[in-house]
Design an enzyme around this catalytic site. Sequence first.
Site, PDB file in Angstrom:
ATOM      1  N   ASN A   1      -7.400  -4.080  14.311  1.00  0.00           N
ATOM      2  CA  ASN A   1      -8.779  -4.448  13.976  1.00  0.00           C
ATOM      3  C   ASN A   1      -8.816  -5.554  12.912  1.00  0.00           C
ATOM      4  O   ASN A   1      -9.858  -5.818  12.333  1.00  0.00           O
ATOM      5  CB  ASN A   1      -9.549  -3.215  13.490  1.00  0.00           C
ATOM      6  CG  ASN A   1      -8.901  -2.598  12.260  1.00  0.00           C
ATOM      7  OD1 ASN A   1      -7.910  -3.130  11.749  1.00  0.00           O
ATOM      8  ND2 ASN A   1      -9.441  -1.498  11.784  1.00  0.00           N
TER       9      ASN A   1
ATOM     10  N   GLU B   1      -9.708  -2.373   5.569  1.00  0.00           N
ATOM     11  CA  GLU B   1     -10.290  -2.257   6.906  1.00  0.00           C
ATOM     12  C   GLU B   1     -11.534  -3.150   7.011  1.00  0.00           C
ATOM     13  O   GLU B   1     -12.081  -3.572   5.986  1.00  0.00           O
ATOM     14  CB  GLU B   1     -10.691  -0.798   7.157  1.00  0.00           C
ATOM     15  CG  GLU B   1      -9.532   0.198   7.133  1.00  0.00           C
ATOM     16  CD  GLU B   1      -8.642   0.127   8.368  1.00  0.00           C
ATOM     17  OE1 GLU B   1      -8.868  -0.717   9.251  1.00  0.00           O
ATOM     18  OE2 GLU B   1      -7.692   0.928   8.432  1.00  0.00           O
TER      19      GLU B   1
ATOM     20  N   ASP C   1       0.810  -1.215   0.000  1.00  0.00           N
ATOM     21  CA  ASP C   1       0.000   0.000   0.000  1.00  0.00           C
ATOM     22  C   ASP C   1       0.847   1.272   0.000  1.00  0.00           C
ATOM     23  O   ASP C   1       2.063   1.218   0.226  1.00  0.00           O
ATOM     24  CB  ASP C   1      -0.966  -0.015   1.209  1.00  0.00           C
ATOM     25  CG  ASP C   1      -0.313  -0.528   2.489  1.00  0.00           C
ATOM     26  OD1 ASP C   1       0.930  -0.561   2.556  1.00  0.00           O
ATOM     27  OD2 ASP C   1      -1.040  -0.890   3.415  1.00  0.00           O
TER      28      ASP C   1
HETATM   29  C1  F6R Z   1       1.559  -1.757   6.132  1.00  0.00           C
HETATM   30  C2  F6R Z   1       0.272  -2.403   6.221  1.00  0.00           C
HETATM   31  C3  F6R Z   1      -0.513  -2.469   7.509  1.00  0.00           C
HETATM   32  C4  F6R Z   1       0.313  -2.938   8.706  1.00  0.00           C
HETATM   33  C5  F6R Z   1      -0.542  -3.013   9.975  1.00  0.00           C
HETATM   34  C6  F6R Z   1       0.266  -3.389  11.178  1.00  0.00           C
HETATM   35  O1  F6R Z   1       2.037  -1.779   4.813  1.00  0.00           O
HETATM   36  O2  F6R Z   1      -0.176  -2.849   5.226  1.00  0.00           O
HETATM   37  O3  F6R Z   1      -1.606  -3.329   7.298  1.00  0.00           O
HETATM   38  O4  F6R Z   1       0.877  -4.179   8.430  1.00  0.00           O
HETATM   39  O5  F6R Z   1      -1.167  -1.775  10.191  1.00  0.00           O
HETATM   40  O6  F6R Z   1       1.140  -2.339  11.484  1.00  0.00           O
HETATM   41  P1  F6R Z   1       2.268  -2.478  12.607  1.00  0.00           P
HETATM   42  O7  F6R Z   1       3.247  -3.479  12.115  1.00  0.00           O
HETATM   43  O8  F6R Z   1       2.861  -1.091  12.690  1.00  0.00           O
HETATM   44  O9  F6R Z   1       1.567  -2.905  13.857  1.00  0.00           O
END
Ligand code: F6R
Length: 241
Positions: free
Chosen positions: A136, A143, A67
Amino acid sequence: MEIIITETYEEMSREAADIIAECVKQKPDCVLGLATGSTPIGLYAELVKDNQAGEISFKDVKTFNLDEYRGLDPKHHQSYRYFMQENLFDHVDIVAENTHVPNGFNPNAEEACAEYEESIDEAGGLDLQLLGLGHNGHIGFNEPADHFPLATNCVQLTESTIQANSRLFDSIDEVPREAYTMGIGTIMRAKKILVVANGAGKAEIVKKAFLGPITPQVPASVLQLHPDVTVVVDELAGELL
Ligand code: F6R
């Protein structure tokens, strides 16, 4: 689904790095799907070490990140392109043109997303997709929703995500309102999926995602349907399994 529980974050990082390194050794021109966030920072550091020790080479590897914020300059210190350069690309022998992050600078969302999806297909599809896990259950920027988005798409960030991200920007007005993300379908087409999670804060969602019902309200739960998933968590994130 294979679930590996390690004692520490460092061991989780090494274990996950070993799985990626093995993929690169088996297929030196493999296509890797990559993630940003705090969880994979340690495993990228391990891959840098492996590369610098001559154990693996990225010279024929192609990468596609999950992303990117829409509208953010790739040189901005909060862009996912910047994160990847800092944590991996600038320190290994990867060819710059072989690294892909959705083009957040293309304001035409439909075009940017279609082009990204096409370039993954042209590369032959993802051999391995690395994922972190949102609190979540989000994967990429997908999401909780009432359906699983299939292809790369443009998402509106929720007010709570904008608020949470504002700490990383000079002001809340600078926080992007939208992002481009691979869809659940894009992720599920990867041949192999590797999920990493650490810390007590992830324990509840790790349990829900991998032992709970499969529902788009917990996007990561769809991974239970994938034939080749490895989940690597530290003891804290795995304590409810
Ligand atoms: C990042 C992504 C997000 C993260 C998720 C967990 O490219 O796609 O889905 O993997 O928000 O983030 P952390 O590792 O910071 O807890």
